[in-house]
Enzyme design. Structure first.
Site, short mmCIF file in Angstrom:
data_model
loop_
_atom_site.label_atom_id
_atom_site.label_comp_id
_atom_site.label_asym_id
_atom_site.label_seq_id
_atom_site.Cartn_x
_atom_site.Cartn_y
_atom_site.Cartn_z
CE LYS A 63 41.93 34.04 29.78
NZ LYS A 63 42.05 32.67 30.56
NE ARG A 102 37.03 31.89 26.03
CZ ARG A 102 37.54 32.37 27.28
NH1 ARG A 102 37.70 33.73 27.31
NH2 ARG A 102 37.15 31.68 28.36
P1 AP5 Z 1 42.81 34.87 37.05
O1 AP5 Z 1 43.87 35.71 36.45
O2 AP5 Z 1 41.50 35.11 37.21
O3 AP5 Z 1 42.71 33.76 35.47
P2 AP5 Z 1 42.02 33.93 34.22
O4 AP5 Z 1 43.02 33.37 33.14
O5 AP5 Z 1 41.78 35.30 33.89
O6 AP5 Z 1 40.92 32.97 34.34
P3 AP5 Z 1 39.42 33.22 33.93
O7 AP5 Z 1 38.70 32.05 34.74
O8 AP5 Z 1 38.90 34.34 34.13
O9 AP5 Z 1 39.49 32.48 32.32
P4 AP5 Z 1 38.41 32.06 31.48
O10 AP5 Z 1 38.87 32.52 30.05
O11 AP5 Z 1 37.79 30.85 31.84
O12 AP5 Z 1 37.23 33.33 31.71
P5 AP5 Z 1 36.41 34.58 30.93
O13 AP5 Z 1 36.07 35.31 32.11
O14 AP5 Z 1 37.41 35.26 29.78
O15 AP5 Z 1 43.45 33.70 37.84
C1 AP5 Z 1 42.80 32.60 38.40
C2 AP5 Z 1 43.10 32.54 40.01
O16 AP5 Z 1 44.48 32.17 40.03
C3 AP5 Z 1 42.88 33.74 40.95
O17 AP5 Z 1 42.44 33.34 42.04
C4 AP5 Z 1 44.27 34.21 40.76
O18 AP5 Z 1 44.48 35.12 42.01
C5 AP5 Z 1 45.13 33.02 40.82
N1 AP5 Z 1 46.48 33.31 40.08
C6 AP5 Z 1 46.52 34.13 38.96
N2 AP5 Z 1 47.78 33.91 38.53
C7 AP5 Z 1 48.59 33.06 39.55
C8 AP5 Z 1 50.02 32.61 39.60
N3 AP5 Z 1 50.95 32.81 38.71
N4 AP5 Z 1 50.37 31.81 40.70
C9 AP5 Z 1 49.01 31.50 41.43
N5 AP5 Z 1 48.00 31.66 41.66
C10 AP5 Z 1 47.51 32.53 40.42
O19 AP5 Z 1 35.19 33.82 30.26
C11 AP5 Z 1 34.32 33.34 31.02
C12 AP5 Z 1 33.18 32.60 30.09
O20 AP5 Z 1 32.64 33.80 29.33
C13 AP5 Z 1 33.63 31.68 29.09
O21 AP5 Z 1 33.59 30.43 29.72
C14 AP5 Z 1 32.93 32.05 28.04
O22 AP5 Z 1 31.47 31.15 28.14
C15 AP5 Z 1 32.51 33.36 28.14
N6 AP5 Z 1 33.38 34.01 27.06
C16 AP5 Z 1 34.14 34.93 27.37
N7 AP5 Z 1 35.13 35.43 26.35
C17 AP5 Z 1 34.32 34.84 25.28
C18 AP5 Z 1 34.78 34.85 24.05
N8 AP5 Z 1 35.51 35.38 23.43
N9 AP5 Z 1 34.13 33.93 23.05
C19 AP5 Z 1 32.81 33.05 23.52
N10 AP5 Z 1 32.59 33.01 24.85
C20 AP5 Z 1 33.48 33.99 25.75
#
Ligand code: AP5
Ligand code: MG
Ligand code: ZN
Length: 215
Positions: free
Chosen positions: A13, A88
């Site tokens: 994402k 989410r």
């Molecule tokens: P990346 O693009 O970083 O993946 P992502 O989908 O953004 O993964 P996240 O870990 O950021 O998602 P998340 O939803 O858990 O975290 P968030 O910060 O939103 O890619 C991942 C890796 O793969 C990278 O190394 C990249 O280079 C590689 N890659 C990407 N695409 C690829 C491909 N096609 N092929 C190969 N490699 C690839 O949330 C974190 C925490 O915050 C949550 O757990 C929660 O506690 C809180 N939070 C955030 N939003 C909310 C909400 N709305 N409500 C409640 N709590 C929330």
């Protein structure tokens, strides 16, 4: 264009959101990034959010909704936005619809990027971050110099919640609380599904094809 990016942790994402944000010149809003900035700045919001994030759980809906409510009212959102990691939960999705209604707006498209849990665990264990916001992967998207950001030369680091135990919890949370949004947005005929197991470039191309055919 008002875009929601939906998908499990590690689906790509953030990676896709950064590319689309530049391409369409609309802000990239990541609730996860907002929480992490607050954790770094040691604000009360950061302190609260950290307890949930470190456990792989969601930050409570009311807290998250307040943040998005304020962010949507900033000027740059007038032209649209890319929401990364929000909504989410079903409650967040319903309240988000209400918030947008107040602004005479609505979600235009939901980009749902999926991948198998096995692959997601591998993705997240190889992820490396930079303070400037650039994200790398040890194998799929490595920096030119090991451990150093191509853009700003800072040392790369591992996100606290990318430990294997926490990743597993995040996946459980995703399946339980976020997966139901696929049905929610399918009913609203807003969803477009993408295979997040393809390369970053292929996924980008497929998303752009769909977005440009609608623009
Ligand atoms: P990346 O693009 O970083 O993946 P992502 O989908 O953004 O993964 P996240 O870990 O950021 O998602 P998340 O939803 O858990 O975290 P968030 O910060 O939103 O890619 C991942 C890796 O793969 C990278 O190394 C990249 O280079 C590689 N890659 C990407 N695409 C690829 C491909 N096609 N092929 C190969 N490699 C690839 O949330 C974190 C925490 O915050 C949550 O757990 C929660 O506690 C809180 N939070 C955030 N939003 C909310 C909400 N709305 N409500 C409640 N709590 C929330
Ligand atoms: Mg992300
Ligand atoms: Zn950097």
């Amino acid at each position: 264009m008002r875009i929601v990016l939906l998908g499990p942790p590690g689906a790509g994402k953030g990676t896709q959101a950064k590319i689309l944000s530049k391409d369409f010149n609309i802000p990239h809003i990541s609730t996860g990034d907002i929480f992490r900035t607050n954790i770094k700045m040691q604000t009360p919001l950061g302190e609260l959010a950290k307890r949930y994030i470190d456990a792989g759980k969601l930050v409570p809906d009311n807290v998250t909704l307040d943040i998005v409510h304020d962010r949507l009212r900033q000027e740059d959102c007038a032209v649209g936005f890319i929401m990364d990691g929000f909504p989410r939960t079903i409650i967040q999705a319903k309240m988000f619809d209400e918030m947008l209604k107040e602004l005479n707006a609505k979600v235009d498209i939901v980009i749902n990027i999926t991948a198998s849990d096995n692959l997601l665990v591998k993705r997240l264990s190889g992820r490396r971050m930079c303070q400037c916001g650039k994200t790398y992967h040890l194998i799929n998207n490595p920096p030119k110099r090991e451990g150093i950001c191509d853009v700003c030369n800072s040392p790369l680091y591992i996100r606290d919640d990318d430990k294997e135990e926490t990743v597993k919890e995040r996946l459980v949370t995703y399946h339980k609380q976020t997966c139901p949004l696929i049905d929610y947005y399918t009913e609203g005929k807003l969803i477009q599904n993408f295979d997040g197991e393809k390369t970053i470039e292929e996924t980008t191309r497929e998303i752009l094809d769909v977005l440009k055919s609608r623009a």
